[in-house]
Scaffold this active site. Structure first.
Site, PDB file in Angstrom:
ATOM      1  NE  ARG B  64     -25.820  19.145  32.614  1.00 44.87           N
ATOM      2  CZ  ARG B  64     -26.537  18.365  31.827  1.00 44.87           C
ATOM      3  NH1 ARG B  64     -27.823  18.601  31.641  1.00 44.87           N
ATOM      4  NH2 ARG B  64     -25.995  17.351  31.205  1.00 44.87           N
ATOM      5  CG  ASN B  94     -32.191  19.178  30.198  1.00 44.50           C
ATOM      6  OD1 ASN B  94     -31.577  20.199  29.865  1.00 44.50           O
ATOM      7  ND2 ASN B  94     -31.694  17.980  30.037  1.00 44.50           N
ATOM      8  CG  ASN B 278     -30.351   9.487  24.649  1.00 48.63           C
ATOM      9  OD1 ASN B 278     -30.514   9.078  23.505  1.00 48.63           O
ATOM     10  ND2 ASN B 278     -31.315   9.493  25.555  1.00 48.63           N
ATOM     11  CG  ASP B 305     -26.572  16.862  23.184  1.00 47.65           C
ATOM     12  OD1 ASP B 305     -27.009  17.538  24.146  1.00 47.65           O
ATOM     13  OD2 ASP B 305     -26.911  15.685  22.975  1.00 47.65           O
ATOM     14  N   GLY B 324     -24.197  11.676  28.111  1.00 46.76           N
ATOM     15  CA  GLY B 324     -23.763  13.023  27.745  1.00 46.76           C
ATOM     16  C   GLY B 324     -22.264  13.219  27.696  1.00 46.76           C
TER      17      GLY B 324
END
Lengths: 319, 426
Positions: B64, B94, B278, B305, B324
Site C-alpha cells: 500500500r 496498485n 477477489n 494476496d 481483500g
C-alpha cells in the site's frame, strides 16, 4: 409464546410456529382497522424510526399506519434529508439513531445485509423492510396472511411465482415462508433472471409460464423493472409480456378458484393484463389492507407482547 | 559475525534434505550445513525440536505504499511479514501513484532499505497507470529493481496487450502475473455466484469470469513462449486448465491463497466483510480441487494476496466494502495446521510451495539452504499453539476472517541475511 429474536431480519431464521404466531396475532389486530376509532394504546410511549434509504411508498405508509394505530411515536428518516448524502456511514448513522433511544428501527436499504449490520450495532429492535435482493419479510407475511384468509390454509397449496426472480427480495422471503409452511412452490421467468442454485431452496423452476401455472392455487406476479431490460436480461417489454405476461387465458390454466397476487406497484400490460389485475381472481388490494395488520402484529410481538395477549389489548380501545 | 543454529530439523527440498543438522551462518550467507558443527566465537542457538526451512517468500502482497499508508506501509507490512515467518515479500503495483515508473520502484526499495524488516521485491505494472492500454517501461522498471510485472487488482483485460507483455517480458526473463477476471462477466459480483449468492441476495461473481481468462492466458503463453503466472486461482475449472496446459508443455505457473484453501463461500453467510475478497471464496468442490492441486503438483505456490484495508473502509454494507483480506501473519500457521497436520501435504511440500517455487518463479535469491545461499531462514515450531489475535498484528490493518482461530504450528523465528528479524523463541 413469543418470538425468539428481538429483530425481524428475514423469514429464513423464523420457525414455522413463529410465522403462525405472527399471522394469528395479525388476525386479532385486523379488527382495529375496521373500527371508527382506529387506535389502541399498545405502543404508547414507544418510538419507531422509519429509516428508508431506498424509495418506498407502499411499505413505508403501511408501517406508518400500523405504528399510528398502535399509538407509537414514529419518525420518518430518509436519505434525501439525511446525512447519508453527506458521506456518513451506515454504521455511524445507526449509532446516531441509537443515541436517541428509539424502540424500533424499520429499515429499507438497497444493500443486502444492511439490517443485519444495524442489528449488530443497535440495542433496539430492527425490522427489515426490504434489503436489496435479499429479504422482505413483512411482504411475505402479508402474502401468507392473504393466502390463509382466502384459502384457509397454506400447507399443501401450489403457488406459482412469476417474473424477475434474480433481483427479488419478495421471492426469497416468500420461498422461505411457503416452504416452511408446507406449500409447493414453482417459479417461472426468463432463465436470465433465475438465480443459480435456487432449486436448493426446495422449489421447482419452469421456463414456460404455462407449465408453471398448471393447476396452481395461487399466482404471484412480480414487478418487472425497466432497468432490467436496459441491462439486457430480456430483449423488450413487448416480448416479456408475450412470454411471461399474465393474461386471462393463462389464468385459466390454474385452478378455477385460484387467486392472483402482486406485491405492487403493478405495471399494467407489462407483467399483468389489466383485465386480470382488476378481475375477480385478484386480491392485490386486499394484500395492501392486510399489510397493516401484519405490520401491527410484528411491532406488537417484537415489543414484548405475547401471543394470545393481542385479544386482550384490543378490547381496550384508546382510553 | 556469524551465527550457529544447532540441532534443528532442516527441511530443504532444494537439496532433498529432511534431517537434524547444524547450520553455520557467516557474512549473511549459509557457510556450512553439517551433522555436528562447532565454531569459535560465534553465537549459537539451540533449535532442537524446531524446523529450519529456506526463508519463506510471499510472492503476492499489497504493501500500500506509496499512497495508502493508513492501510499499510513498507515498514508495517514487512514487520507483519517477519512476524509471519516470511523473509521476502513481493509487492503489487496498485499503489498511488501506480508502480509503473522506475522512480516508484526505487522509492519502494528505498523505503525497504530504511524501514523494511525483510526483503522487498517490487512487482511493476504491466500497463501505464494499470489502464490496460499501453505497456509500462518494463526495461527501466527491471533495471530499477522490479522482478515481475502484473496489473493485479485488475486483469490485463486486453488480450492484445497481454500478448505484447508476454513477448516483451522475454527480453528480461520475468513472469507476467495475471489476476484472471473478465470484468464483463464478473459484472460487479461480490460473492461467488451460486446458492450462497442467491440466498444472500448479493450479486454473484461467476466462475467463468476466471476460467475464460485463464484459458486465454494459457493460449497466449503457448503462442508467445512467454512465462505466465496465474495469481490466486480459485476455481476447479481454472486449475484443470492449468493442469492440462502444463502437461502440454506450456510455461504456466500458479498460486493459491491460504483463504481459498481453508474457507468456502459459506463464510459469507453473516455478511461479514472480512470474508469479501477477489476472487471470492468459492464452493467446497473448488476448495477440494485446490487441495488436490497442492498434492499433485499443479499448484506451485501458496501466496497470501495480503490486502490490507482500514476497518473504517470494511465496516460498511457488504456490497460497498473493498475486496481483500490480510494474510502475512496467518498464512504459515494456517498451512501447518490445516494442510500439513492433517497429512494433506508434507512439510517438505509446504516448503516447496512457500519458498523453493516462489524463488524459482520470481528468479530471486533464496529457496535453498545450500552453502553460499543467502542466510534467509524460517524457523517453525510444529507443536506450539497460535491463537489468531488481530489486535496484536504488526500489520496496520485487521481485516482477517481468521480472528479467534486457534492453530497448531507456526513461525517462531525469521532470519534474513543472517540477522534475526523476528523471534518468539524462549
Amino acid at each position: 409464546m413469543n418470538l425468539r429474536s428481538p429483530h425481524l431480519l428475514g423469514i429464513e431464521p423464523l420457525a414455522s410456529e413463529e410465522i403462525t404466531l405472527i399471522l394469528d396475532t395479525a388476525e386479532s389486530l385486523a379488527q382495529i382497522s375496521q373500527r371508527e376509532i382506529k387506535k389502541v394504546p399498545t405502543l404508547r410511549g414507544r418510538t419507531v424510526v422509519n429509516f428508508f434509504v431506498e424509495p418506498s411508498t407502499r411499505t413505508r405508509s403501511s408501517f406508518e399506519i400500523a405504528e399510528k394505530r398502535l399509538s407509537a411515536d414514529s419518525l420518518n428518516f430518509s436519505p434525501g434529508a439525511s446525512s447519508l448524502v453527506k458521506g456518513e456511514t451506515l454504521a455511524d448513522t445507526a449509532r446516531n439513531l441509537e443515541a436517541m433511544a428509539p424502540d424500533f428501527i424499520v429499515i429499507r436499504h438497497s444493500e443486502p445485509g444492511a439490517p443485519h449490520m444495524l442489528a449488530r450495532i443497535c440495542r433496539c429492535s430492527v425490522i427489515n423492510a426490504g434489503d436489496g435482493a435479499h429479504e422482505h419479510p413483512t411482504q411475505a407475511l402479508l402474502d401468507a396472511y392473504t393466502i390463509r384468509q382466502k384459502k384457509g390454509r397454506i400447507a399443501g397449496l401450489r403457488v406459482a411465482i412469476v417474473g424477475d426472480i434474480l433481483h427479488s427480495r419478495v421471492v426469497r422471503s416468500n420461498i422461505f415462508l411457503l416452504r416452511k409452511m408446507g406449500a409447493e412452490v414453482v417459479l417461472s421467468g426468463p432463465p436470465t433472471l433465475i438465480p443459480q442454485g435456487i432449486e436448493r431452496l426446495g422449489v421447482k423452476v419452469e421456463g414456460r409460464i404455462e407449465a408453471a401455472l398448471e393447476g396452481v392455487d395461487v399466482i404471484m406476479m412480480l414487478r418487472v423493472q425497466l432497468e432490467r431490460q436496459t441491462r439486457g436480461y430480456f430483449p423488450s417489454l413487448r416480448e416479456y409480456f408475450r412470454l411471461y405476461g399474465l393474461t386471462a387465458p393463462r389464468v385459466r390454466l390454474a385452478r378455477p378458484d385460484a387467486i392472483i397476487m402482486h406485491p405492487g406497484p403493478i405495471n399494467r400490460g407489462v407483467e399483468i393484463d389489466s383485465e386480470v389485475a382488476d378481475g375477480p381472481w385478484s386480491v392485490i388490494l386486499e394484500q395492501v389492507t392486510n399489510g397493516v395488520a401484519v405490520r401491527m402484529a410484528v411491532l406488537y410481538l417484537l415489543s414484548g407482547g405475547a401471543g394470545g395477549g393481542a385479544e386482550e389489548e384490543i378490547r381496550n380501545p384508546e382510553a | 559475525m556469524g551465527l550457529l543454529l544447532r540441532n534443528g530439523r532442516v527441511v530443504d527440498p532444494s537439496q532433498g534434505l529432511d534431517e537434524s543438522l547444524d547450520v553455520l551462518i557467516e557474512d549473511g550467507k549459509i557457510a556450512r550445513l553439517e551433522r555436528r558443527l562447532t565454531a569459535q566465537g560465534v553465537a549459537s542457538i539451540d533449535l532442537r525440536g524446531k524446523v529450519l526451512a529456506p526463508g519463506f517468500i510471499d510472492m503476492h502482497a499489497h504493501l500500500r505504499e506509496p499512497g495508502e499508508e493508513w492501510k499499510e506501509t513498507v515498514a508495517s507490512g514487512t514487520a507483519a511479514a517477519a512476524a509471519g515467518g516470511f523473509c521476502s515479500v513481493a509487492c503489487m503495483p496498485n499503489t498511488n501513484p501506480v508502480n509503473d515508473e522506475r522512480a516508484v520502484t526505487e522509492f519502494i526499495l528505498g523505503q525497504a532499505r530504511k524501514s523494511g524488516r525483510v526483503r522487498v521485491y517490487p512487482i511493476a505494472a504491466v500497463s501505464k497507470g494499470l489502464s490496460g492500454e499501453e505497456l509500462a517501461e518494463m526495461g527501466d522498471l527491471v533495471d530499477g529493481g522490479a522482478i515481475a510485472v502484473s496489473d493485479d487488482g485488475k486483469p490485463v483485460a486486453s488480450g492484445r496487450l497481454l500478448r505484447l507483455a508476454l513477448e516483451y517480458a522475454r527480453i528480461f526473463g520475468i513472469p507476467v502475473i495475471d489476476h484472471c477476471e473478465d470484468p464483463d462477466l464478473s459484472d460487479g459480483g461480490v460473492v461467488n455466484e451460486g446458492y450462497i449468492s442467491t440466498l444472500l441476495g448479493l450479486k454473484g461473481w461467476n466462475r467463468t469470469a476466471e476460467d475464460t481468462i485463464v484459458a486465454r492466458d494459457i493460449a497466449m503463453a503457448a503462442e508467445t513462449a512467454g512465462r505466465i503466472h496465474i495469481a490466486h486461482v480459485s476455481t476447479e475449472g481454472s486449475l484443470e486448465l492449468i493442469r492440462r496446459a502444463r502437461a502440454g508443455g506450456v510455461r504456466v505457473s500458479c498460486e493459491v491463497t491460504p483463504h481459498h484453501l481453508t474457507l468456502t463461500e459459506e463464510a459469507c453467510l453473516t455478511y461479514d466483510t472480512t470474508t469479501k475478497m477477489n476472487p471470492p471464496l468459492r464452493t467446497g468442490a473448488d476448495r477440494e480441487a485446490l487441495l488436490e492441486g497442492l498434492k499433485d503438483g499443479t499448484v506451485d505456490v501458496i501466496a497470501t494476496d495480503h490486502a490490507p484495508h482500514h476497518s473504517d473502509e470494511k465496516n460498511v454494507e457488504f456490497s460497498r466494502a473493498p475486496f481483500g483480506v490480510i494474510g502475512l501473519e496467518t498464512a504459515v500457521s494456517l498451512a501447518l495446521d490445516r494442510l500439513v497436520r492433517p497429512g494433506m501435504i508434507s512439510i517438505g511440500r509446504m516448503v516447496e510451495l512457500m519458498s523453493v517455487n516462489p524463488a524459482r518463479i520470481l528468479g530471486v535469491p533464496g529457496g535453498t539452504l545450500k552453502p553460499g545461499a543467502p542466510a534467509d531462514i524460517t524457523v517453525l515450531d510444529l507443536e506450539r499453539e497460535f491463537s489468531v489475535e488481530p489486535a496484536r498484528f504488526h500489520s496496520l490493518s485487521r481485516n482477517t476472517p481468521f480472528g479467534g482461530w486457534s492453530l497448531r504450528g507456526g513461525p517462531v523465528a525469521t532470519i534474513v541475511a543472517g540477522e534475526i528479524v523476528h523471534s518468539s523463541l524462549d
